[in-house]
Motif scaffolding. Structure first.
Motif, PDB file in Angstrom:
ATOM      1  N   ARG A  27       0.838  -1.217   0.000  1.00  0.00           N
ATOM      2  CA  ARG A  27       0.000   0.000   0.000  1.00  0.00           C
ATOM      3  C   ARG A  27       0.869   1.262   0.000  1.00  0.00           C
ATOM      4  O   ARG A  27       0.665   2.168  -0.803  1.00  0.00           O
ATOM      5  CB  ARG A  27      -0.913   0.005   1.234  1.00  0.00           C
ATOM      6  CG  ARG A  27      -1.736   1.294   1.365  1.00  0.00           C
ATOM      7  CD  ARG A  27      -2.138   1.547   2.799  1.00  0.00           C
ATOM      8  NE  ARG A  27      -0.971   1.643   3.664  1.00  0.00           N
ATOM      9  CZ  ARG A  27      -1.010   1.574   5.005  1.00  0.00           C
ATOM     10  NH1 ARG A  27      -2.159   1.407   5.613  1.00  0.00           N
ATOM     11  NH2 ARG A  27       0.096   1.682   5.719  1.00  0.00           N
ATOM     12  N   ASP A  28       1.854   1.300   0.886  1.00  0.00           N
ATOM     13  CA  ASP A  28       2.697   2.498   0.970  1.00  0.00           C
ATOM     14  C   ASP A  28       3.457   2.753  -0.328  1.00  0.00           C
ATOM     15  O   ASP A  28       3.562   3.890  -0.787  1.00  0.00           O
ATOM     16  CB  ASP A  28       3.689   2.371   2.132  1.00  0.00           C
ATOM     17  CG  ASP A  28       2.975   2.397   3.478  1.00  0.00           C
ATOM     18  OD1 ASP A  28       1.799   2.826   3.516  1.00  0.00           O
ATOM     19  OD2 ASP A  28       3.593   1.989   4.488  1.00  0.00           O
ATOM     20  N   LEU A  33       4.160   5.687  -5.466  1.00  0.00           N
ATOM     21  CA  LEU A  33       4.254   5.656  -6.935  1.00  0.00           C
ATOM     22  C   LEU A  33       3.041   6.339  -7.573  1.00  0.00           C
ATOM     23  O   LEU A  33       3.164   7.011  -8.596  1.00  0.00           O
ATOM     24  CB  LEU A  33       4.366   4.212  -7.433  1.00  0.00           C
ATOM     25  CG  LEU A  33       5.693   3.517  -7.120  1.00  0.00           C
ATOM     26  CD1 LEU A  33       5.621   2.042  -7.509  1.00  0.00           C
ATOM     27  CD2 LEU A  33       6.861   4.187  -7.835  1.00  0.00           C
ATOM     28  N   GLY A  34       1.882   6.174  -6.945  1.00  0.00           N
ATOM     29  CA  GLY A  34       0.663   6.791  -7.467  1.00  0.00           C
ATOM     30  C   GLY A  34       0.769   8.306  -7.487  1.00  0.00           C
ATOM     31  O   GLY A  34       0.305   8.966  -8.427  1.00  0.00           O
ATOM     32  N   ALA A  47      -6.864  -1.859  -4.046  1.00  0.00           N
ATOM     33  CA  ALA A  47      -6.225  -2.979  -4.750  1.00  0.00           C
ATOM     34  C   ALA A  47      -5.108  -3.574  -3.881  1.00  0.00           C
ATOM     35  O   ALA A  47      -4.971  -4.795  -3.794  1.00  0.00           O
ATOM     36  CB  ALA A  47      -5.667  -2.501  -6.097  1.00  0.00           C
ATOM     37  N   ALA A  48      -4.353  -2.716  -3.218  1.00  0.00           N
ATOM     38  CA  ALA A  48      -3.246  -3.202  -2.381  1.00  0.00           C
ATOM     39  C   ALA A  48      -3.776  -4.008  -1.191  1.00  0.00           C
ATOM     40  O   ALA A  48      -3.296  -5.106  -0.903  1.00  0.00           O
ATOM     41  CB  ALA A  48      -2.399  -2.027  -1.889  1.00  0.00           C
ATOM     42  N   TYR A  49      -4.792  -3.485  -0.514  1.00  0.00           N
ATOM     43  CA  TYR A  49      -5.347  -4.188   0.653  1.00  0.00           C
ATOM     44  C   TYR A  49      -5.887  -5.563   0.279  1.00  0.00           C
ATOM     45  O   TYR A  49      -5.769  -6.510   1.039  1.00  0.00           O
ATOM     46  CB  TYR A  49      -6.472  -3.376   1.292  1.00  0.00           C
ATOM     47  CG  TYR A  49      -5.994  -2.206   2.114  1.00  0.00           C
ATOM     48  CD1 TYR A  49      -4.909  -2.337   2.984  1.00  0.00           C
ATOM     49  CD2 TYR A  49      -6.629  -0.972   2.034  1.00  0.00           C
ATOM     50  CE1 TYR A  49      -4.473  -1.262   3.736  1.00  0.00           C
ATOM     51  CE2 TYR A  49      -6.201   0.107   2.783  1.00  0.00           C
ATOM     52  CZ  TYR A  49      -5.111  -0.033   3.632  1.00  0.00           C
ATOM     53  OH  TYR A  49      -4.680   1.019   4.372  1.00  0.00           O
ATOM     54  N   PHE A 125       1.379  -4.190  -9.509  1.00  0.00           N
ATOM     55  CA  PHE A 125       2.315  -5.266  -9.863  1.00  0.00           C
ATOM     56  C   PHE A 125       3.721  -4.941  -9.359  1.00  0.00           C
ATOM     57  O   PHE A 125       4.370  -5.767  -8.705  1.00  0.00           O
ATOM     58  CB  PHE A 125       2.337  -5.461 -11.388  1.00  0.00           C
ATOM     59  CG  PHE A 125       3.368  -6.445 -11.846  1.00  0.00           C
ATOM     60  CD1 PHE A 125       3.147  -7.809 -11.742  1.00  0.00           C
ATOM     61  CD2 PHE A 125       4.579  -6.007 -12.372  1.00  0.00           C
ATOM     62  CE1 PHE A 125       4.112  -8.727 -12.145  1.00  0.00           C
ATOM     63  CE2 PHE A 125       5.551  -6.917 -12.779  1.00  0.00           C
ATOM     64  CZ  PHE A 125       5.319  -8.273 -12.660  1.00  0.00           C
ATOM     65  N   ILE A 126       4.166  -3.743  -9.620  1.00  0.00           N
ATOM     66  CA  ILE A 126       5.538  -3.385  -9.255  1.00  0.00           C
ATOM     67  C   ILE A 126       5.658  -3.174  -7.735  1.00  0.00           C
ATOM     68  O   ILE A 126       6.657  -3.530  -7.128  1.00  0.00           O
ATOM     69  CB  ILE A 126       6.042  -2.167 -10.087  1.00  0.00           C
ATOM     70  CG1 ILE A 126       7.562  -2.086 -10.042  1.00  0.00           C
ATOM     71  CG2 ILE A 126       5.444  -0.862  -9.661  1.00  0.00           C
ATOM     72  CD1 ILE A 126       8.242  -3.187 -10.796  1.00  0.00           C
ATOM     73  N   SER A 127       4.614  -2.642  -7.118  1.00  0.00           N
ATOM     74  CA  SER A 127       4.655  -2.415  -5.668  1.00  0.00           C
ATOM     75  C   SER A 127       4.729  -3.734  -4.909  1.00  0.00           C
ATOM     76  O   SER A 127       5.391  -3.833  -3.872  1.00  0.00           O
ATOM     77  CB  SER A 127       3.422  -1.635  -5.198  1.00  0.00           C
ATOM     78  OG  SER A 127       3.388  -0.378  -5.821  1.00  0.00           O
TER      79      SER A 127
END
Ligand SMILES: [Fe+2]
Ligand SMILES: [Fe+2]
Length: 193
Positions: A27-28, A33-34, A47-49, A125-127
């Motif tokens: 998430r961070d 990046l966002g 999406a991350a959660y 994907f990258i995170s």
């Protein structure tokens, strides 16, 4: 909704503090990046959660829920440890009522990527690959690149991911090679400019 998801995550991962740290790390990283690349931050948070929410469910669960998103045929091309991406997308939709396909496809493609990912997909994907608790050299390299050039970082992550799967003898879906082919070309193009 976000609060409910976080409460559920804490419960689901109560014996897996490392996985909870990973999710917060993703998430961070996604939010950082966002901000740089101009993506919607709440979409990324959601999406991350949810991306690994079904990670520890059993095979029967994975299959039942994954089949709500993909066919038997598609599922058979993926190693079982990767099925959680599909089941998590189905849970996001049916349990948490998330209809935003951008969130759902980002969750769905977080393991091996795909060609022509949209911005949210690429960032998730990258995170997942470069979040701060991952320390191996390829991740550190991809992390530095991701702040400037997402496509190039995606290419590095795909390359390393495929190399890793080949080494451990995992089943590699064509989608991973297609994604790598797509982003390798973009990376090459970028470096010529
Ligand atoms: Fe995952
Ligand atoms: Fe993950």
């Amino acid at each position: 909704m976000m609060e409910r998801i976080i409460e559920d995550l804490k419960r689901i991962y109560r014996h897996r503090p490392d996985r909870l740290r990973h999710v917060y790390g993703v998430r961070d990283m996604a939010v950082r990046l966002g901000k740089i690349h101009g993506a919607d931050l709440d979409t990324l948070r959601l999406a991350a959660y949810l991306h690994d929410i079904t990670k520890y469910e059993d095979e029967a669960f994975q299959r039942t829920w994954a089949l709500k998103r993909v066919s038997e045929e598609t599922l058979a091309r993926f190693d079982k440890p990767l099925w959680h991406a599909f089941s998590a997308a189905a849970v996001a939709k049916e349990v948490y009522g998330i209809d935003d396909e951008t969130v759902l496809t980002a969750i769905e493609h977080h393991t091996v990527g795909r060609p022509k990912m949209n911005l949210i997909e690429k960032i998730l994907f990258i995170s997942d690959y470069i979040e701060p608790t991952r320390l191996y050299p390829a991740c550190v390299k991809a992390r530095e690149i991701a702040f400037n050039d997402l496509d190039h970082a995606v290419n590095v992550a795909l390359e390393e991911g495929i190399r890793h799967y080949e080494k451990v003898g995992g089943k590699i879906p064509d989608l991973a090679y297609d994604a790598h082919h797509h982003y390798a070309k973009r990376g090459g193009h970028h470096e010529q400019n």
